[in-house]
Design an enzyme around this catalytic site. Sequence first.
Site, PDB file in Angstrom:
ATOM      1  N   LYS A 159       0.737  -1.387   0.015  1.00 35.78           N
ATOM      2  CA  LYS A 159      -0.004  -0.101   0.184  1.00 35.78           C
ATOM      3  C   LYS A 159       0.864   1.066  -0.034  1.00 35.78           C
ATOM      4  O   LYS A 159       1.461   1.791   1.116  1.00 35.78           O
ATOM      5  CB  LYS A 159      -0.819   0.009   1.294  1.00 35.78           C
TER       6      LYS A 159
HETATM    7  N1  PPE Z   1      -7.748  -2.302  -2.801  1.00 35.23           N
HETATM    8  C1  PPE Z   1      -7.251  -1.143  -2.593  1.00 35.23           C
HETATM    9  C2  PPE Z   1      -6.508  -0.605  -3.741  1.00 35.23           C
HETATM   10  C3  PPE Z   1      -7.320  -0.402  -1.385  1.00 35.23           C
HETATM   11  O1  PPE Z   1      -6.704   0.723  -1.237  1.00 35.23           O
HETATM   12  C4  PPE Z   1      -7.993  -1.209  -0.516  1.00 35.23           C
HETATM   13  C5  PPE Z   1      -8.152  -0.294   1.015  1.00 35.23           C
HETATM   14  C6  PPE Z   1      -8.563  -2.496  -0.532  1.00 35.23           C
HETATM   15  C7  PPE Z   1      -8.270  -2.924  -1.825  1.00 35.23           C
HETATM   16  C8  PPE Z   1      -9.308  -3.103   0.398  1.00 35.23           C
HETATM   17  O2  PPE Z   1      -8.286  -3.492   1.525  1.00 35.23           O
HETATM   18  P1  PPE Z   1      -8.789  -3.742   2.997  1.00 35.23           P
HETATM   19  O3  PPE Z   1      -9.104  -2.388   3.589  1.00 35.23           O
HETATM   20  O4  PPE Z   1      -7.618  -4.337   3.600  1.00 35.23           O
HETATM   21  O5  PPE Z   1      -9.966  -4.803   2.922  1.00 35.23           O
HETATM   22  N2  PPE Z   1      -8.227   1.011   0.841  1.00 35.23           N
HETATM   23  C9  PPE Z   1      -7.927   1.777   1.919  1.00 35.23           C
HETATM   24  C10 PPE Z   1      -7.790   3.256   1.684  1.00 35.23           C
HETATM   25  C11 PPE Z   1      -8.910   3.846   1.121  1.00 35.23           C
HETATM   26  C12 PPE Z   1      -8.773   5.772   1.066  1.00 35.23           C
HETATM   27  O6  PPE Z   1      -9.591   6.424   0.562  1.00 35.23           O
HETATM   28  O7  PPE Z   1      -7.738   5.962   1.275  1.00 35.23           O
HETATM   29  C13 PPE Z   1      -9.046   1.574   3.151  1.00 35.23           C
HETATM   30  O8  PPE Z   1      -9.961   1.093   2.916  1.00 35.23           O
HETATM   31  O9  PPE Z   1      -9.172   2.099   4.355  1.00 35.23           O
END
Ligand code: PPE
Length: 308
Positions: A159
């Site tokens: 990330k």
């Molecule tokens: N894909 C991406 C690209 C992503 O950023 C997230 C989380 C996910 C999948 C889902 O991952 P998880 O939260 O572990 O289920 N995105 C984070 C950032 C959002 C933002 O606007 O900043 C979040 O959901 O916290």
Amino acid sequence: MPIQAMKYVWMNGELVPFEDANVHVLTHALHYGYGVFEGIRAYETPQGSAIFRLTDHINRFYESAKILMMEIPYTATELIEATKRLVDENGHASCYIRPIAYLGYGEMGLNPLTGKTDVAIATWPWGAYLGEEGLARGIRAKISSFKRHDPNIIPPAAKTTGGYINSALAKAEVIKAGYDEAIMLSGQGNVSECTGENIFIVKNGMLLTPSDASGALSGITRKTITQVAKDMGIETHEAQLLRTDLYLADEMFITGTAAEVVPVSSVDDRVIGTGEPGKISKELQRRYFQIVTGSDPAYDHWLEYVKG
Ligand code: PPE
């Protein structure tokens, strides 16, 4: 929605008043996007505020840092304790939590190995990420012309702060076109993920989700939903999905910490199923909210209480 000020931000081991939590304009990460972050939520439960799967998120934070060869100068236990303390000191019953590690002020130039890693944790109240109506009735998604970046370009398994230009470009494109959320395809043309959410479809009573090889982040909410579905007797398979698999899905929903579990009502103007949130999607969403708010004792091991 503007960020609401909180009392403190944790910066490099200290609780700093919100208005003093600043960085220099020559901070390396501001110029080159060399940083990693997490997104975590704390929910109000009958036993006080609980942070959902905090340890799993902090572990992924270290994995992201490892991919970037960044040294986080704290142990996971220290960051877990710091996060709990911060949520407590800021007095949130529920909130979003954002740990970030980034190359700080010191050196310039692209070589990231000479820099020093700064670490911060911030918290703020964050409501329904894709809107209350989206949560209840489903969102309209569109496939972006921006492809998901490739694992050999910017590893999506990390990330990274800079990597989110990819998501932001896709998001801006579809918002301008009047949709709620963008779906990104991999360089090979398979479905990857949304800008900040993983994708699931329901087909013939099974869940299908793109694998990490498509450029999707290994989402913790995705893992949660896979486990909850399994406990309901519903199998999940990782699959190479084409855009037409989405058009022809029985149901579709997306998952993420910020977004939570959100039904998708259409993709590229093709109505998914009946256009209303599907039965399985709704049940998984219902269970998810029960679990994170401490109303389902079977999953209490995922709740890390701020006090105790
Ligand atoms: N894909 C991406 C690209 C992503 O950023 C997230 C989380 C996910 C999948 C889902 O991952 P998880 O939260 O572990 O289920 N995105 C984070 C950032 C959002 C933002 O606007 O900043 C979040 O959901 O916290």
